[in-house]
Design a protein around this motif. Sequence first.
Motif, PDB file in Angstrom:
ATOM      1  N   MET A 182     105.754 -83.873 120.437  1.00 22.12           N
ATOM      2  CA  MET A 182     105.491 -85.122 121.147  1.00 22.12           C
ATOM      3  C   MET A 182     105.150 -86.246 120.179  1.00 22.12           C
ATOM      4  O   MET A 182     105.602 -87.390 120.353  1.00 22.12           O
ATOM      5  CB  MET A 182     104.353 -84.922 122.144  1.00 22.12           C
ATOM      6  CG  MET A 182     104.681 -84.002 123.308  1.00 22.12           C
ATOM      7  SD  MET A 182     105.958 -84.660 124.403  1.00 22.12           S
ATOM      8  CE  MET A 182     105.075 -85.978 125.228  1.00 22.12           C
ATOM      9  N   LYS A 210     108.317 -87.263 118.376  1.00 21.77           N
ATOM     10  CA  LYS A 210     109.167 -88.013 119.301  1.00 21.77           C
ATOM     11  C   LYS A 210     108.666 -89.445 119.450  1.00 21.77           C
ATOM     12  O   LYS A 210     109.456 -90.402 119.446  1.00 21.77           O
ATOM     13  CB  LYS A 210     109.192 -87.311 120.660  1.00 21.77           C
ATOM     14  CG  LYS A 210     110.064 -87.996 121.703  1.00 21.77           C
ATOM     15  CD  LYS A 210     110.036 -87.217 123.010  1.00 21.77           C
ATOM     16  CE  LYS A 210     110.877 -87.918 124.075  1.00 21.77           C
ATOM     17  NZ  LYS A 210     110.838 -87.176 125.370  1.00 21.77           N
ATOM     18  N   PRO A 240     104.769 -92.315 125.485  1.00 19.09           N
ATOM     19  CA  PRO A 240     104.953 -90.860 125.521  1.00 19.09           C
ATOM     20  C   PRO A 240     104.602 -90.293 126.901  1.00 19.09           C
ATOM     21  O   PRO A 240     103.440 -90.313 127.315  1.00 19.09           O
ATOM     22  CB  PRO A 240     103.957 -90.359 124.461  1.00 19.09           C
ATOM     23  CG  PRO A 240     102.849 -91.376 124.478  1.00 19.09           C
ATOM     24  CD  PRO A 240     103.489 -92.697 124.827  1.00 19.09           C
ATOM     25  N   TYR A 273     105.069 -87.154 129.985  1.00 19.77           N
ATOM     26  CA  TYR A 273     105.535 -85.853 130.450  1.00 19.77           C
ATOM     27  C   TYR A 273     106.585 -86.170 131.515  1.00 19.77           C
ATOM     28  O   TYR A 273     106.241 -86.564 132.629  1.00 19.77           O
ATOM     29  CB  TYR A 273     104.390 -85.042 131.052  1.00 19.77           C
ATOM     30  CG  TYR A 273     103.310 -84.660 130.076  1.00 19.77           C
ATOM     31  CD1 TYR A 273     103.588 -83.836 128.986  1.00 19.77           C
ATOM     32  CD2 TYR A 273     101.998 -85.114 130.247  1.00 19.77           C
ATOM     33  CE1 TYR A 273     102.587 -83.479 128.085  1.00 19.77           C
ATOM     34  CE2 TYR A 273     100.996 -84.757 129.357  1.00 19.77           C
ATOM     35  CZ  TYR A 273     101.292 -83.944 128.278  1.00 19.77           C
ATOM     36  OH  TYR A 273     100.307 -83.587 127.395  1.00 19.77           O
ATOM     37  N   TYR A 330     101.328 -88.438 127.950  1.00 20.03           N
ATOM     38  CA  TYR A 330     100.824 -87.590 126.869  1.00 20.03           C
ATOM     39  C   TYR A 330      99.718 -88.363 126.161  1.00 20.03           C
ATOM     40  O   TYR A 330      99.961 -89.432 125.596  1.00 20.03           O
ATOM     41  CB  TYR A 330     101.944 -87.252 125.892  1.00 20.03           C
ATOM     42  CG  TYR A 330     101.471 -86.552 124.647  1.00 20.03           C
ATOM     43  CD1 TYR A 330     100.958 -85.259 124.699  1.00 20.03           C
ATOM     44  CD2 TYR A 330     101.533 -87.184 123.403  1.00 20.03           C
ATOM     45  CE1 TYR A 330     100.519 -84.615 123.555  1.00 20.03           C
ATOM     46  CE2 TYR A 330     101.091 -86.548 122.249  1.00 20.03           C
ATOM     47  CZ  TYR A 330     100.590 -85.265 122.336  1.00 20.03           C
ATOM     48  OH  TYR A 330     100.138 -84.628 121.198  1.00 20.03           O
TER      49      TYR A 330
END
Length: 306
Positions: free
Chosen positions: A86, A89, A106, A108, A203
């Motif tokens: 994460m 990313k 970020p 989910y 996130y």
Amino acid sequence: MYENQLKPRHKVKRGAKFNYTSLLDKTPPLSEYKINFVLNPEEKYPYPLKAWFEEGNVQRRLGNMFSMDSLGLPITEEFSTVDEEMVQKFRNTISYKDGRYHVQLPWYEDKVKSVPSYYNAALRILERVVKDLEKKGLYDQYVDVFRQQEDEGIIEEITVTPEDFQKYIWIPHRPVLKLTDQTTVFICSYKGANATSLNEAAYPGVNLMGDMLELLIRFRANKYVLLADIRKAFLMIRLELEKDCNRFCFFLKKGDNLHCYRYSTILFGFNASSFILNYVLKYHAEKFPADEYSQVLRSTFMLTIW
């Protein structure tokens, strides 16, 4: 849910006006419990100076500040594989243009698709905020905060018809009154029954705060201490994607009309904002030679308060 919203920002219509009272008449009521969750949140820890300082009512996250982790005594393992993926990313989305850092939030992905629009709650909570501030003669001052943000390009007015409210995510907001001024808090943790909040869908990142124990030792061991206040730090980091902006929408009453706005930046109240700000600062420091100046940014202990 958001594919039809991915439009270039310069094509978004602005300035639509909808009668505030008429819209409220069509909006279902909200329970007093949910309204109080936003307007009168329960304190998570005692504040002994509350009787003398109004800002003591503000959540300052002292629990996290004095946690085992921040004292240099970690109680968890190293970053998990999920954290590594994460964070990487997110790092890949950072870009610098027009003198500002831009990021993609970020999420989910499975959770963010299930977050309701919450337009009903946002409208009803705005109704209570307007009534309370107008009684105190402070509502115009509250609106001025947003007017200044609009002038600075932090927020932008958008046209959304009532029929399309459910296509966007609306965040309830409230004022925090201090001795000398007031600020605005957005409640991204708001959630309905059996629903997902915006914060739950994000996130939150990993702990990038400097070691507090090391910081305390530096205070004792060094002759000088550098303290700094980054002006509107969160609001300096812009959102890259249109769909992220459409998840940071809010209502505002002006005169007899309801206006729709959205943020073009990260904001305070969003649980990933602290991680994003800390990471971008350290990312920025990596661009410079490893001298004593960049080291200050790399080892900073940042505390966000309001």
